[in-house]
Design a protein around this motif. Sequence first.
Motif, PDB file in Angstrom:
ATOM      1  N   GLY A 369      -4.598   9.630  11.191  1.00 17.02           N
ATOM      2  CA  GLY A 369      -5.386  10.834  11.418  1.00 17.02           C
ATOM      3  C   GLY A 369      -6.342  11.110  10.273  1.00 17.02           C
ATOM      4  O   GLY A 369      -7.493  11.512  10.483  1.00 17.02           O
ATOM      5  N   GLN A 370      -5.874  10.883   9.049  1.00 17.12           N
ATOM      6  CA  GLN A 370      -6.719  11.100   7.882  1.00 17.12           C
ATOM      7  C   GLN A 370      -7.896  10.133   7.867  1.00 17.12           C
ATOM      8  O   GLN A 370      -9.039  10.521   7.589  1.00 17.12           O
ATOM      9  N   ALA A 371      -7.638   8.871   8.171  1.00 19.40           N
ATOM     10  CA  ALA A 371      -8.711   7.873   8.177  1.00 19.40           C
ATOM     11  C   ALA A 371      -9.763   8.210   9.223  1.00 19.40           C
ATOM     12  O   ALA A 371     -10.974   8.088   8.974  1.00 19.40           O
ATOM     13  N   LEU A 372      -9.314   8.671  10.390  1.00 21.49           N
ATOM     14  CA  LEU A 372     -10.265   8.975  11.453  1.00 21.49           C
ATOM     15  C   LEU A 372     -11.059  10.242  11.155  1.00 21.49           C
ATOM     16  O   LEU A 372     -12.261  10.316  11.409  1.00 21.49           O
ATOM     17  N   SER A 373     -10.400  11.264  10.597  1.00 23.87           N
ATOM     18  CA  SER A 373     -11.085  12.531  10.337  1.00 23.87           C
ATOM     19  C   SER A 373     -12.088  12.409   9.192  1.00 23.87           C
ATOM     20  O   SER A 373     -13.118  13.083   9.189  1.00 23.87           O
ATOM     21  N   THR A 374     -11.807  11.544   8.205  1.00 24.79           N
ATOM     22  CA  THR A 374     -12.715  11.391   7.074  1.00 24.79           C
ATOM     23  C   THR A 374     -13.675  10.224   7.238  1.00 24.79           C
ATOM     24  O   THR A 374     -14.710  10.164   6.565  1.00 24.79           O
ATOM     25  N   GLY A 375     -13.331   9.270   8.107  1.00 26.20           N
ATOM     26  CA  GLY A 375     -14.141   8.079   8.263  1.00 26.20           C
ATOM     27  C   GLY A 375     -13.978   7.087   7.138  1.00 26.20           C
ATOM     28  O   GLY A 375     -14.741   6.118   7.035  1.00 26.20           O
ATOM     29  N   VAL A 376     -12.963   7.301   6.282  1.00 25.39           N
ATOM     30  CA  VAL A 376     -12.731   6.427   5.126  1.00 25.39           C
ATOM     31  C   VAL A 376     -11.479   5.593   5.385  1.00 25.39           C
ATOM     32  O   VAL A 376     -10.411   6.150   5.661  1.00 25.39           O
ATOM     33  N   PRO A 377     -11.563   4.272   5.294  1.00 26.55           N
ATOM     34  CA  PRO A 377     -10.374   3.444   5.520  1.00 26.55           C
ATOM     35  C   PRO A 377      -9.354   3.618   4.412  1.00 26.55           C
ATOM     36  O   PRO A 377      -9.689   3.967   3.277  1.00 26.55           O
ATOM     37  N   SER A 378      -8.090   3.383   4.736  1.00 29.83           N
ATOM     38  CA  SER A 378      -6.997   3.485   3.769  1.00 29.83           C
ATOM     39  C   SER A 378      -6.241   2.166   3.740  1.00 29.83           C
ATOM     40  O   SER A 378      -5.957   1.585   4.792  1.00 29.83           O
ATOM     41  N   PHE A 379      -5.888   1.730   2.523  1.00 21.51           N
ATOM     42  CA  PHE A 379      -5.158   0.478   2.346  1.00 21.51           C
ATOM     43  C   PHE A 379      -3.922   0.756   1.493  1.00 21.51           C
ATOM     44  O   PHE A 379      -4.018   1.352   0.416  1.00 21.51           O
ATOM     45  N   PHE A 380      -2.775   0.333   1.989  1.00 26.45           N
ATOM     46  CA  PHE A 380      -1.517   0.517   1.278  1.00 26.45           C
ATOM     47  C   PHE A 380      -0.841  -0.846   1.167  1.00 26.45           C
ATOM     48  O   PHE A 380      -0.390  -1.407   2.162  1.00 26.45           O
ATOM     49  N   GLY A 381      -0.780  -1.382  -0.050  1.00 25.52           N
ATOM     50  CA  GLY A 381      -0.232  -2.713  -0.256  1.00 25.52           C
ATOM     51  C   GLY A 381       1.269  -2.758  -0.385  1.00 25.52           C
ATOM     52  O   GLY A 381       1.857  -3.832  -0.385  1.00 25.52           O
ATOM     53  N   HIS A 382       1.921  -1.557  -0.514  1.00 27.72           N
ATOM     54  CA  HIS A 382       3.375  -1.518  -0.726  1.00 27.72           C
ATOM     55  C   HIS A 382       3.911  -0.217  -0.138  1.00 27.72           C
ATOM     56  O   HIS A 382       3.220   0.811  -0.140  1.00 27.72           O
ATOM     57  N   PRO A 383       5.151  -0.210   0.373  1.00 28.33           N
ATOM     58  CA  PRO A 383       5.708   1.032   0.925  1.00 28.33           C
ATOM     59  C   PRO A 383       5.710   2.190  -0.071  1.00 28.33           C
ATOM     60  O   PRO A 383       5.590   3.356   0.333  1.00 28.33           O
ATOM     61  N   ASP A 384       5.846   1.896  -1.378  1.00 30.65           N
ATOM     62  CA  ASP A 384       5.842   2.974  -2.368  1.00 30.65           C
ATOM     63  C   ASP A 384       4.508   3.708  -2.383  1.00 30.65           C
ATOM     64  O   ASP A 384       4.467   4.933  -2.577  1.00 30.65           O
ATOM     65  N   GLU A 385       3.413   2.975  -2.181  1.00 32.69           N
ATOM     66  CA  GLU A 385       2.099   3.617  -2.143  1.00 32.69           C
ATOM     67  C   GLU A 385       2.003   4.559  -0.947  1.00 32.69           C
ATOM     68  O   GLU A 385       1.476   5.675  -1.065  1.00 32.69           O
ATOM     69  N   MET A 386       2.507   4.123   0.192  1.00 36.40           N
ATOM     70  CA  MET A 386       2.495   4.974   1.385  1.00 36.40           C
ATOM     71  C   MET A 386       3.362   6.206   1.176  1.00 36.40           C
ATOM     72  O   MET A 386       2.946   7.336   1.485  1.00 36.40           O
ATOM     73  N   ALA A 387       4.567   6.018   0.617  1.00 39.89           N
ATOM     74  CA  ALA A 387       5.490   7.145   0.434  1.00 39.89           C
ATOM     75  C   ALA A 387       4.946   8.154  -0.569  1.00 39.89           C
ATOM     76  O   ALA A 387       5.187   9.364  -0.439  1.00 39.89           O
ATOM     77  N   ARG A 388       4.208   7.682  -1.551  1.00 39.03           N
ATOM     78  CA  ARG A 388       3.680   8.589  -2.566  1.00 39.03           C
ATOM     79  C   ARG A 388       2.606   9.518  -1.987  1.00 39.03           C
ATOM     80  O   ARG A 388       2.540  10.703  -2.325  1.00 39.03           O
ATOM     81  N   ILE A 389       1.769   8.998  -1.106  1.00 39.42           N
ATOM     82  CA  ILE A 389       0.666   9.804  -0.560  1.00 39.42           C
ATOM     83  C   ILE A 389       1.073  10.521   0.721  1.00 39.42           C
ATOM     84  O   ILE A 389       0.651  11.655   0.978  1.00 39.42           O
TER      85      ILE A 389
END
Length: 699
Positions: A369-389
């Motif tokens: 939802g965030q990527a679509l609403s802002t138009g900015v792609p998101s990349f998460f190379g590790h589960p910790d990065e996803m959990a942090r944000i």
Amino acid sequence: MRRTGASLGAFYLLVPEEDLLQLVVVGGVPAELAAPWTRVPLASPAPISDAVREDRMVWVGDQTQMARSYPRSAVALPYPLSLAAVPVNGERRRGALLLMWPGGRPSRTTRRERSHIASSGRRLARLLDEAADAGRPVTAPDVPRVLGREEVRRPTGPPPAMAAADFVERLPEGCCALDLQGRIAYISARGAALLGGDPQALLGTLPWQALPWLDDPVYEDRYRAAVISRRPVSYTACRPPDHWLDFRLYPDASGVSVRITPAGRRHDAHGVPVADPEPDRQAPTAAPARVGRLYQLLHLAAALTETVGVQDVVDLVADQIMPAFGAQGLVLSSVESGRLRITGSRGYPRQAVEQLDGLPVDTGFTPAGQALSTGVPSFFGHPDEMARIYPEASWVSGKQAWAFLPMVASGRPVGVCVLTYDRPHAFSAEERAVLTSLAGLIAQALDRARLYDAKHQLAHGLQEALLPHMLPTAPGLGVAARYLPATLGMDIGGDFYDLLRIDATTVAAVIGDVQGHNVAAAALMGQVRTAVHTHATAGVAPEEVLARTNRLLLDLDPGLFTTCLYARIDLERRRVRMVNAGHPPPLLRCPDGRARRLDVPPGPVLGVVPDAAYPVTELDLAPGAVLVLYTDGLVETAGGDIERAVDRLAEHLAVWGAEEPDRLLELLLGHAGPADRRTDDIALLLVRLETAAAPAGPP
């Protein structure tokens, strides 16, 4: 490769359950160069796909023929070359053998060469059959095997290495050798000095990685051109700050020899050679995307332009984009009524897809939802990065890395493409840039595909409403009918058929073709079919049925031609009366196996000539006779003689024997060729008079 002198060879194994060809082994090119083509869908327009589907050798003699026959492949391989794709078919379809030669060879093959190439495919098929019979079937590996130099070339004995090295070191210019993977296998001291590096540090490295100033798509493309075309190439590059160097590449089947000399040599006032710094040229200041990625992007972009429906887009992303970027999972979502509805997925269990389906678009608590609403792609190379944000994100997939790519077309959000990985994955700046660009191309393709699907559903519904849902039955009568559209994008046209119950012992068979392949043609087809139905069931004579329908079309003035053939069959007397309004002649298969076209003199097409007359042809039908009514799409080909085509169809009809109407119909449609080669719609109606006809009940 040895027998044919090919510079590149590859074998693709058919994976039937997935309808794709998987690369098993490749020789003559680096693994990176083959990466975009490790998985090739069987339905894709590619030489190896055509070879397997059509069970024939595909020969592409030069780049012009490649661009004409396979434009998608030509975009990704813009080099002078020739190639052969050979089906590997034994006890069953096994796959395809691909051989490629530099562009210097003749564009045509001799019969002897084709025989050699075809025999290679047959030998490979026998090996695969023997392995399967022995309980050791060959399966597609996760990573294709890349043949080394010693496997591709016959051994020629140990070279005089020391003498060659001494010779090279005495030369005033620099020299180095690259293997087929692009790595530096040897470099002279002078060559290392010109490049500004240490000889030992450079060995085993890729030049564009070890030397940042060579990290430019132009330079890597020259190397690719040398490897594939087997022709010398050259280019000039600047080693900072102002040392311009000429590179000349000389390839063969084992690698590439490179000469390195200062560029633009000139002499000073004392006659001493000096290098021209060419100050007007700029060295690369940033590391752009690898040229392999750029060609890959062009290849995928060309493929996306050929997609038609939403499922085509999903299949392309899953079959080609996922493997190209090493992803194991895919979720492709479209925006519908403020929610992200999953239109396709790969690598996810059904329960996970159901949980992810229908997420709100306007939420900032999900990365999609965030990527679509802002138009900015998101990349998460590790589960910790996803959990942090996104600590509240739902963990339903067990994935370890994610790329959330917003798909925006013409400033309007279309959906989100999510590529996922089973293990942590480091997204390089190059990979992020290519994926971001690719997301825009997918968005355009998906937006176009959704529009196509909506039109297709509308057109399909209209066509279904206009054609009969089922044909009436009558004792003593066997019937089969089919309509096949040929129009890409709408699946709608003006061909029609019908079978009418006139009374207890009489039926009428009708076939017609309205000019055009659009909604107007379909609408007029509905009017013609209704008019014929009305007049026929009112008991009007056959010639009068077409005459009255003709007058109706003259009043409507649709501006479209309509052909029609009407056959009234008396089941009790086994006699048919036929009238023809400019339509192809029907065929008759007699019980004794003979087949012929029927001479039914045509009157004018409908809606053109006022007071047109339609002569009647009467004919007796023996028990077991089959009457074949069809539209011209069954026999018409570009530049072909339709009269001869009708005669050939009659010959086939005689050979096929006394098949049931449904089976005979399939054989007739098969005679028309595959759907992607048909240029017109086909309507086909078969009526067989059974051996024992009994009076029918009330209509």
